[in-house]
Design a protein around this motif. Structure first.
Motif, PDB file in Angstrom:
ATOM      1  N   TYR A 117      81.870  14.471  25.704  1.00 10.60           N
ATOM      2  CA  TYR A 117      81.673  13.123  25.171  1.00 10.60           C
ATOM      3  C   TYR A 117      81.933  13.088  23.664  1.00 10.60           C
ATOM      4  O   TYR A 117      82.622  12.186  23.164  1.00 10.60           O
ATOM      5  N   PHE A 230      63.734   2.278  34.379  1.00 10.61           N
ATOM      6  CA  PHE A 230      64.999   3.005  34.247  1.00 10.61           C
ATOM      7  C   PHE A 230      65.131   4.146  35.257  1.00 10.61           C
ATOM      8  O   PHE A 230      66.007   4.999  35.133  1.00 10.61           O
ATOM      9  N   ASP A 272      77.405  10.364  35.985  1.00 10.00           N
ATOM     10  CA  ASP A 272      78.348  10.366  34.863  1.00 10.00           C
ATOM     11  C   ASP A 272      77.580  10.357  33.548  1.00 10.00           C
ATOM     12  O   ASP A 272      76.666   9.551  33.357  1.00 10.00           O
ATOM     13  N   GLN A 274      78.518   9.612  30.379  1.00 12.80           N
ATOM     14  CA  GLN A 274      78.719   8.507  29.453  1.00 12.80           C
ATOM     15  C   GLN A 274      78.173   7.185  29.973  1.00 12.80           C
ATOM     16  O   GLN A 274      77.675   6.372  29.196  1.00 12.80           O
ATOM     17  N   THR A 275      78.216   6.974  31.277  1.00 15.31           N
ATOM     18  CA  THR A 275      77.809   5.673  31.820  1.00 15.31           C
ATOM     19  C   THR A 275      76.409   5.678  32.449  1.00 15.31           C
ATOM     20  O   THR A 275      75.835   4.611  32.667  1.00 15.31           O
ATOM     21  N   GLU A 276      75.859   6.873  32.728  1.00 10.82           N
ATOM     22  CA  GLU A 276      74.561   6.920  33.392  1.00 10.82           C
ATOM     23  C   GLU A 276      73.521   7.722  32.606  1.00 10.82           C
ATOM     24  O   GLU A 276      72.463   7.204  32.237  1.00 10.82           O
ATOM     25  N   LEU A 278      73.483   9.369  29.462  1.00 10.58           N
ATOM     26  CA  LEU A 278      73.226   9.028  28.065  1.00 10.58           C
ATOM     27  C   LEU A 278      72.596   7.647  27.902  1.00 10.58           C
ATOM     28  O   LEU A 278      71.613   7.500  27.161  1.00 10.58           O
ATOM     29  N   PRO A 279      73.117   6.583  28.584  1.00 16.87           N
ATOM     30  CA  PRO A 279      72.455   5.273  28.455  1.00 16.87           C
ATOM     31  C   PRO A 279      71.001   5.280  28.910  1.00 16.87           C
ATOM     32  O   PRO A 279      70.145   4.659  28.264  1.00 16.87           O
ATOM     33  N   THR A 280      70.695   6.001  30.008  1.00 14.61           N
ATOM     34  CA  THR A 280      69.308   6.056  30.484  1.00 14.61           C
ATOM     35  C   THR A 280      68.403   6.669  29.424  1.00 14.61           C
ATOM     36  O   THR A 280      67.309   6.155  29.149  1.00 14.61           O
ATOM     37  N   LEU A 282      68.904   6.794  26.199  1.00  9.52           N
ATOM     38  CA  LEU A 282      68.789   5.867  25.058  1.00  9.52           C
ATOM     39  C   LEU A 282      67.853   4.715  25.396  1.00  9.52           C
ATOM     40  O   LEU A 282      67.041   4.295  24.554  1.00  9.52           O
ATOM     41  N   TYR A 283      67.948   4.194  26.626  1.00 14.13           N
ATOM     42  CA  TYR A 283      67.061   3.104  27.033  1.00 14.13           C
ATOM     43  C   TYR A 283      65.600   3.553  27.035  1.00 14.13           C
ATOM     44  O   TYR A 283      64.698   2.799  26.647  1.00 14.13           O
TER      45      TYR A 283
END
Length: 362
Positions: A117, A230, A272, A274-276, A278-280, A282-283
């Motif tokens: 990433y 989440f 994934d 970048q889409t799963e 890392l966002p989780t 960060l959330y």
């Protein structure tokens, strides 16, 4: 100075040192009893308002008010054990039985995903860590040990709980007797100041500990909701641990956020990055940050400032100083201990200007 006087002085010094060493050893040997007494005192401060309420509103005598309060406390403890602990224990057991090699592989996969990433965004992590074997630093065997330790602790608290409840009962029931006994020990010229100090300390610390319990309950519920939203695995045990860490002022919430985000990333391995994953993470960090904003701006001011009659900056400096002196334990006990010192100073040294400034709200 004669040789006899000198030898007597040396013998007295040696005797004093031996007595101090013996006293320190004795306190170390009975440290469990001291812990029981401290916990019982805290429970007494928490339960005392209930006893007084039953005596005033329900016209109970002292003994029946204490018995009723202890029954309510026993019911709460039983509910905690029968409903809450098994849920935590089952989730902790599932974590403790994890395959550590599998966890290490997941962490390595997470590291590789993070590396790719960052590489896509022009950051060459491999050049920074080319001489470091990341896998050699991974040892996840502490995870089963950690959670097995929690399980063994949960299973061995029966004697402690029984002892604490027994001591708390007599602290509540014979509170007046203890005060009468204390009055006989206290020198007559300091009796009023001492009794006033005890009354004020009891009032302030009672409000402090009751508020602290509500604060931890609110934080636990909010953490749990964030993790459920989440889809983080083992949300209950993670929220519980993070809420307990919140007892440590300022540092605890930071540790909680990092821990929750790390566990969320490890639990999300397989998706994934970048889409799963890392966002989780960060959330979760954002959600925990919002919870801490609520806690810092609503719960903590009401507890640390209003209940102890101290300015927030004053509390911050006290906790910071205690942390440098005694570490995490110092940070935990800093506020109650500082409150006791302020009350005693106001009663016994009211003419000092610094005491007048620090205790003007008491």
């Amino acid at each position: 100075m004669t040789s006899k006087t000198l030898s007597n002085g040396i013998l007295r010094a040696i005797g004093t040192i031996l007595l101090i060493a013996l006293g320190a050893w004795f306190l170390y040997a009975i440290q469990s009893i001291i812990i029981y007494l401290v916990v019982s005192l805290i429970l007494t401060l928490i339960c005392n308002p209930v006893v007084e309420l039953l005596k005033k509103k329900c016209r109970f005598n002292n003994t029946w008010a204490v018995i009723t309060t202890m029954i309510l406390l026993l019911i709460l403890v039983a509910l905690f054990i029968l409903m809450f602990v098994p849920l935590i224990a089952s989730q902790a057991r599932s974590l403790s039985l994890l395959n550590t090699e599998s966890i290490e592989e997941k962490v390595m996969l997470l590291y590789n995903d993070l590396n790719l990433y960052l590489l896509d965004h022009g950051i060459l992590v491999q050049d920074l860590f080319k001489d470091i074997d990341i896998a050699s630093y991974l040892n996840m065997n502490f995870i089963p040990s950690f959670f097995n330790g929690i399980l063994s602790t949960i299973s061995s608290i029966g004697i402690g709980v029984a002892s604490v409840l027994f001591i708390t009962f007599f602290f509540l029931k014979d509170k007046v007797t203890f005060l009468v006994g204390a009055k006989k020990i206290i020198p007559d010229n300091h009796e009023i100041e001492t009794l006033n100090s005890i009354a004020k300390i009891n009032d302030l610390l009672t409000r402090y500990f009751i508020g602290l319990i509500f604060q931890l309950m609110i934080v636990f519920i909010l953490y749990y909701v964030v993790l459920l939203i989440f889809g983080v695995e083992n949300a209950l045990i993670i929220a519980f641990i993070c809420a307990v860490l919140n007892i440590i002022p300022y540092v605890g919430p930071l540790i909680s956020s990092v821990l929750a985000a790390s566990l969320a990333m490890i639990g999300g391995i397989g998706g994934d990055f970048q889409t799963e994953i890392l966002p989780t993470a960060l959330y979760v960090l954002i959600g925990f940050y919002i919870v801490q904003l609520i806690d810092n701006n609503i719960s903590q001011p009401l507890i640390f400032s209003n209940s102890t009659k101290s300015h927030p900056l004053e509390i911050f400096l006290v906790i910071l100083t205690a942390g440098f002196i005694s570490g995490i334990l110092g940070m935990i006990v800093a506020v109650p201990l500082y409150t006791i010192i302020k009350v005693v100073a106001k009663e016994f040294f009211p003419d000092y200007k610094i005491v007048q400034v620090l205790t003007r709200k008491l």
